[in-house]
Design an enzyme around this catalytic site. Sequence first.
Site, PDB file in Angstrom:
ATOM      1  CG  HIS A   1      -7.208  12.457  10.585  1.00  0.00           C
ATOM      2  ND1 HIS A   1      -7.203  11.087  10.601  1.00  0.00           N
ATOM      3  CD2 HIS A   1      -6.972  12.830   9.307  1.00  0.00           C
ATOM      4  CE1 HIS A   1      -6.965  10.642   9.368  1.00  0.00           C
ATOM      5  NE2 HIS A   1      -6.819  11.684   8.570  1.00  0.00           N
TER       6      HIS A   1
ATOM      7  CD  GLU B   1      -8.779  13.513   5.485  1.00  0.00           C
ATOM      8  OE1 GLU B   1      -7.817  13.722   4.752  1.00  0.00           O
ATOM      9  OE2 GLU B   1      -8.684  12.939   6.590  1.00  0.00           O
TER      10      GLU B   1
HETATM   11  O1  LIG Z   1      -4.473  13.364   6.402  1.00  0.00           O
HETATM   12  C1  LIG Z   1      -4.602  12.918   5.285  1.00  0.00           C
HETATM   13  C2  LIG Z   1      -5.659  12.003   4.944  1.00  0.00           C
HETATM   14  O2  LIG Z   1      -6.092  11.212   5.993  1.00  0.00           O
HETATM   15  C3  LIG Z   1      -5.468  11.256   3.661  1.00  0.00           C
HETATM   16  O3  LIG Z   1      -4.465  10.290   3.769  1.00  0.00           O
HETATM   17  P1  LIG Z   1      -4.132   9.435   2.462  1.00  0.00           P
HETATM   18  O4  LIG Z   1      -3.998  10.395   1.322  1.00  0.00           O
HETATM   19  O5  LIG Z   1      -2.850   8.759   2.789  1.00  0.00           O
HETATM   20  O6  LIG Z   1      -5.284   8.510   2.243  1.00  0.00           O
END
Ligand SMILES: O=C[C@H](O)COP(=O)(O)O
Length: 280
Positions: free
Chosen positions: A124, A193
């Site tokens: 991540h 992401e």
């Molecule tokens: O792990 C999830 C992602 O990093 C997205 O997080 P978010 O939806 O709070 O931006």
Amino acid sequence: MNDVIPENATPAAVRSSGALGPPEAGRRPVVGVSLKLYFGLAATRKWLADVAALRDALAELPRPVDLFVLPAFPALADARELLAGTGIAYGAQDVHWAETGAWTGEVSAGMLAETGARYVEVGHAERRRHFGETDATVAAKAGAVTRAGLVPVICAGERHDAGTERAVEETLTQVRAALGGTGPGSQVIIAYEPVWAIGAREPAPARHVRTVATAIGTCLRDHGVRGRVIYGGTAGPGTFGRLAGSVDGLFLGRLAHDTGNLRRVLEEVAAATAPLPLRS
Ligand SMILES: O=C[C@H](O)COP(=O)(O)O
């Protein structure tokens, strides 16, 4: 390099671009949630109980959707207890690459498998940024996860909003490196992401996501892994409909803290997707 896919492209048009292949059957849509470090143990238990209560809604969807949740390590036992018999899977937000040894504070993929975990997130953006994770450590972790018989959720995405072409290049570099740690035929999930869309006010533009996700899909096929691509970064209700045909689901953060939102996302994913082909 893939051409940019139009914002208003239909799922059929995206598939006909050749990136995902014909819609015979095979890949199940999938929705994941990471709780990061937002909740303490009691709040996590409450949230997991609310997620477990989605069991009937999940069973009634017009098309099966895989759902997994990733609480913090100490809540894995709670996930095991509260999600038992629901068909909802759980897993961890990180793992160590070693199976055993002098690695104080770390947790192995084998131990996670023993807890009943099915999915393990690796790479991540927050771990890359705050804990110095590199493409090499992410690859080692992804390999450890697949060797333990679990499914790595490999996070990848560009750091800055500097255009779609640059995003494809940066993201595929991360994806290729991570896949280098896994064997042929491994089952993986790539969570695309864009870092600039995490914790933001809105998701990345659909056209951008479609193009990068399609390039990731092609990369997965080239590597001969059984892969699914999901989008994360301020994803919530309304996100999937704009991406259908280019991604297999969503990876949610904050917006899934309200399990009503999670239910809406599951319904949207089930409604918007036609059967997708296996990639190998
Ligand atoms: O792990 C999830 C992602 O990093 C997205 O997080 P978010 O939806 O709070 O931006």
